[in-house]
Design an enzyme around this catalytic site. Structure first.
Site, short mmCIF file in Angstrom:
data_model
loop_
_atom_site.label_atom_id
_atom_site.label_comp_id
_atom_site.label_asym_id
_atom_site.label_seq_id
_atom_site.Cartn_x
_atom_site.Cartn_y
_atom_site.Cartn_z
N LYS A 49 47.01 36.08 34.90
CA LYS A 49 47.86 37.11 34.29
C LYS A 49 49.18 37.25 35.05
CE LYS A 49 43.90 39.41 32.30
NZ LYS A 49 42.80 40.36 32.46
N GLN A 93 41.09 45.54 35.74
CA GLN A 93 40.34 44.32 35.46
C GLN A 93 38.84 44.61 35.39
OE1 GLN A 93 41.60 41.17 34.77
NE2 GLN A 93 39.47 40.65 34.33
N ASP A 116 45.47 47.44 27.59
CA ASP A 116 44.20 46.87 27.15
C ASP A 116 43.77 47.45 25.80
OD1 ASP A 116 43.05 44.88 28.66
OD2 ASP A 116 42.32 46.25 30.21
#
Ligand code: NAD
Length: 279
Positions: A49, A93, A116
């Site tokens: 990422k 995460q 997200d």
């Protein structure tokens, strides 16, 4: 033989578009990633990422907490990033160490920074079809893959196998919003093959090697394999790829299918978050 939907290729195009869009903004978009613990796969994903951000004119910072970090410590970090005007997107995460309450974290990240798309408000906005919803990256990436093959879902039967909050459920919603007839299957579904055989588009997000065999797929179906399973040093999906590819019309490979698109959509969401915050 099925045509391959090349996620790597598509993600590259997408990342280039995002990079160009990021350049038009007055301030460089900034993604903050929180990594708790030492899970090797999570470290790899966070590294990927960071690299993708760099290539797309998106600034990224990684905030590391030890595996034994408390819920309060994690919440304090999120609070600080929520109020930091220099941060546009926050990603925690997953998976988190089991003593931490994942659902509480989903609600803790400010909705406007929730790249997200897991915040209850974003899920509500997505369900209602609002454009300002930040949509979970994997489902959004899959919808872009279907667009890329010019496959309108209107009236088609989409069968989603898996109903997690991060993949299966939002995917079923997006397919429904695109006017498909949707069936969602899960671990308690009886006679899974009965449903998968009816699918014009079969999307599998479970995490079980060879869950979907050729006899479970309608000839000509579009097959999207979200599963990522490690077998020895190889990464494989949930679909018996070689056999299913002989009868599907389109299929996504693992690796090189859904995964790269997930990262591309994370960048897109970060730019969208920056735009939302700057009016
Ligand atoms: P999850 O474990 O949260 O959910 C799995 C789902 O599968 C559940 O809804 C469960 O009911 C269902 N299920 C389990 N066994 C089943 C069976 N025998 N038949 C039918 N359904 C069954 O997982 P998740 O987070 O949704 O991820 C699913 C898979 O997708 C995993 O392999 C994960 O690694 C992968 N994944 C890939 C990406 C990517 O970018 N490529 C992103 C997210 C998840």
């Amino acid at each position: 033989m099925a045509k391959i939907i090349d996620g790597k290729d598509l993600a590259k195009k997408f990342r280039e578009e995002v990079a160009a869009e990021a350049k038009t903004l007055t301030v460089k978009p900034h993604l903050a990633v929180i990594l708790v613990g030492d899970d090797p796969a999570s470290h790899t994903y966070v590294g990927m990422k960071e690299k993708a951000c760099k290539a797309a004119n998106v600034e990224s910072t990684v905030h590391r907490l030890p595996a034994e970090a408390t819920q309060d410590e994690l919440m304090m970090l999120i609070d600080g990033l929520n109020s930091d005007r220099g941060v546009n997107g926050i990603l925690v995460q997953m998976p988190l160490p089991s003593h931490l309450d994942q659902m509480a974290i989903f609600g803790a990240v400010k909705r406007e920074k929730d790249v997200d798309g897991f915040h209850p408000t974003n899920i509500g906005l997505m369900n209602l079809g609002f454009a300002e919803a930040l949509i979970p990256c994997t489902p959004a990436g899959i919808m872009e893959m279907l667009k890329s093959i010019d496959y309108p879902l209107k009236g088609k039967h989409v069968v989603v196998v898996g109903r997690s909050n991060v993949v299966g459920k939002p995917l079923s919603t997006l397919a429904l919003l695109a006017d498909a007839t949707v069936t969602t299957c899960h671990r308690h579904t009886e006679n899974l093959a009965h449903f998968t055989r009816q699918a014009d588009v079969l999307i599998v997000a479970v995490g079980k090697v060879n869950l979907i065999t050729a006899d479970m797929v309608k000839p000509g179906a579009v097959v999207i394999d979200v599963g990522t399973n490690r077998v020895g040093d190889k990464l494989v999906g949930d679909v018996d790829y070689d056999a299913v590819a002989t009868l599907a019309s389109f299929i996504t490979p693992v690796p090189g299918g859904v995964g790269p698109m997930t990262i591309a959509l994370l960048l897109k969401n970060t730019v969208l978050a920056a735009k939302i915050q700057n009016g």
